[in-house]
Every structure is written in C-alpha cells, then in structure tokens.
Motif scaffolding. Structure first.
Motif, PDB file in Angstrom:
ATOM      1  N   ARG A  81       0.842  -1.201   0.000  1.00 54.14           N
ATOM      2  CA  ARG A  81       0.000   0.000   0.000  1.00 54.14           C
ATOM      3  C   ARG A  81       0.881   1.258   0.000  1.00 54.14           C
ATOM      4  NH1 ARG A  81      -2.906  -0.608   4.690  1.00 54.14           N
ATOM      5  NH2 ARG A  81      -4.158  -2.170   3.667  1.00 54.14           N
ATOM      6  N   LEU A 126      -6.814   7.105   0.018  1.00 51.58           N
ATOM      7  CA  LEU A 126      -7.526   6.129   0.831  1.00 51.58           C
ATOM      8  C   LEU A 126      -8.946   5.919   0.317  1.00 51.58           C
ATOM      9  CD1 LEU A 126      -7.751   4.284   3.300  1.00 51.58           C
ATOM     10  CD2 LEU A 126      -8.298   6.314   4.663  1.00 51.58           C
ATOM     11  N   GLN A 134     -10.119   5.898  -2.533  1.00 53.90           N
ATOM     12  CA  GLN A 134     -10.219   5.161  -3.792  1.00 53.90           C
ATOM     13  C   GLN A 134     -10.600   3.701  -3.586  1.00 53.90           C
ATOM     14  OE1 GLN A 134      -6.645   5.556  -6.131  1.00 53.90           O
ATOM     15  NE2 GLN A 134      -6.627   7.762  -5.881  1.00 53.90           N
ATOM     16  N   ASP A 135     -10.472   3.211  -2.362  1.00 56.61           N
ATOM     17  CA  ASP A 135     -10.712   1.796  -2.072  1.00 56.61           C
ATOM     18  C   ASP A 135     -11.666   1.664  -0.890  1.00 56.61           C
ATOM     19  OD1 ASP A 135     -10.479  -1.001  -1.760  1.00 56.61           O
ATOM     20  OD2 ASP A 135      -8.675  -0.785  -0.547  1.00 56.61           O
ATOM     21  N   ASP A 136     -12.911   1.284  -1.176  1.00 57.70           N
ATOM     22  CA  ASP A 136     -13.905   1.160  -0.107  1.00 57.70           C
ATOM     23  C   ASP A 136     -13.453   0.194   0.981  1.00 57.70           C
ATOM     24  OD1 ASP A 136     -15.585   2.956  -1.356  1.00 57.70           O
ATOM     25  OD2 ASP A 136     -16.842   1.411  -2.278  1.00 57.70           O
ATOM     26  N   GLY A 137     -12.842  -0.914   0.584  1.00 57.22           N
ATOM     27  CA  GLY A 137     -12.358  -1.883   1.565  1.00 57.22           C
ATOM     28  C   GLY A 137     -11.279  -1.288   2.449  1.00 57.22           C
ATOM     29  N   GLY A 138     -10.413  -0.486   1.860  1.00 53.66           N
ATOM     30  CA  GLY A 138      -9.368   0.175   2.636  1.00 53.66           C
ATOM     31  C   GLY A 138      -9.958   1.161   3.630  1.00 53.66           C
ATOM     32  N   GLN A 195     -12.903   0.945   4.987  1.00 54.68           N
ATOM     33  CA  GLN A 195     -13.517   0.126   6.043  1.00 54.68           C
ATOM     34  C   GLN A 195     -12.448  -0.387   7.014  1.00 54.68           C
ATOM     35  OE1 GLN A 195     -16.824  -0.521   6.536  1.00 54.68           O
ATOM     36  NE2 GLN A 195     -17.421   0.704   4.782  1.00 54.68           N
ATOM     37  N   ASP A 196     -11.356  -0.904   6.478  1.00 57.10           N
ATOM     38  CA  ASP A 196     -10.278  -1.436   7.321  1.00 57.10           C
ATOM     39  C   ASP A 196      -9.654  -0.337   8.176  1.00 57.10           C
ATOM     40  OD1 ASP A 196     -10.714  -3.919   6.191  1.00 57.10           O
ATOM     41  OD2 ASP A 196      -8.954  -3.828   4.876  1.00 57.10           O
TER      42      ASP A 196
END
Length: 96
Positions: free
Chosen positions: A27, A59, A61-65, A67-68
C-alpha cells in the motif's frame, strides 16, 4: 443533517491514515507512486493540509481500505469522507 468537521480533526484523521498506509509495504509503495513523494519526504509533507487531502483521496479510492482503516482508527467510515471535505480541495466535485 450532515455535520461538518474541524480542520484539526480532519488533519488528525489524515495523519492516522498516512501512518496506516505506510504500515503496509504494498500500500505504501502504491501511495508513493501516486503521490510522487519519496519516503524521506513524508514527514515534512505531513504538515501540509493539501498533502493530507491527497492522503485521504488515495484512501477513498478503495472502499475496503476505508472500512479497514476506520475499524482500526476507530471511527465511522463516513468520517473519512467528512475529513476529506474539511481539508483544502475537499469541496471540489468528484467527477469519477
């Protein structure tokens, strides 16, 4: 009603996001490539609200990121979006 966020709180979230991004080599490499920053520049640029806005743009740009990151922060994922809106350039429309 949407609550606004102080710039200080937004900067704190962005700094936490920068640390979270830097903690994972893959990342971090993607971030450095996208930002054009060298690893030794990050500490200096971390004081620049425009750069912190870019951190949150990256950050977001990535929904999963998101959330994490929010789970580890801890904060609500929407706070990341509100933080971005509170920093310079965050009020610009997103055309993607």
């Amino acid at each position: 009603m949407r609550m606004t966020m102080s710039e200080d709180r937004a900067e704190a979230i962005a700094l936490a996001a920068l640390g979270w991004i830097a903690a994972e080599p893959e990342r971090a490499g993607a971030f450095l490539g996208a930002s054009g920053a060298a690893p030794d520049e990050l500490r200096q640029r971390a004081g620049d609200p425009m750069f912190l806005g870019f951190v949150l743009d990256f950050l977001l740009q990535d929904d999963g990121g998101v959330q994490d990151f929010a789970a580890q922060m801890p904060c609500h994922p929407e706070e990341v979006l509100r933080a971005r809106a509170a920093l310079p350039g965050g009020d610009l429309p997103n055309w993607t």
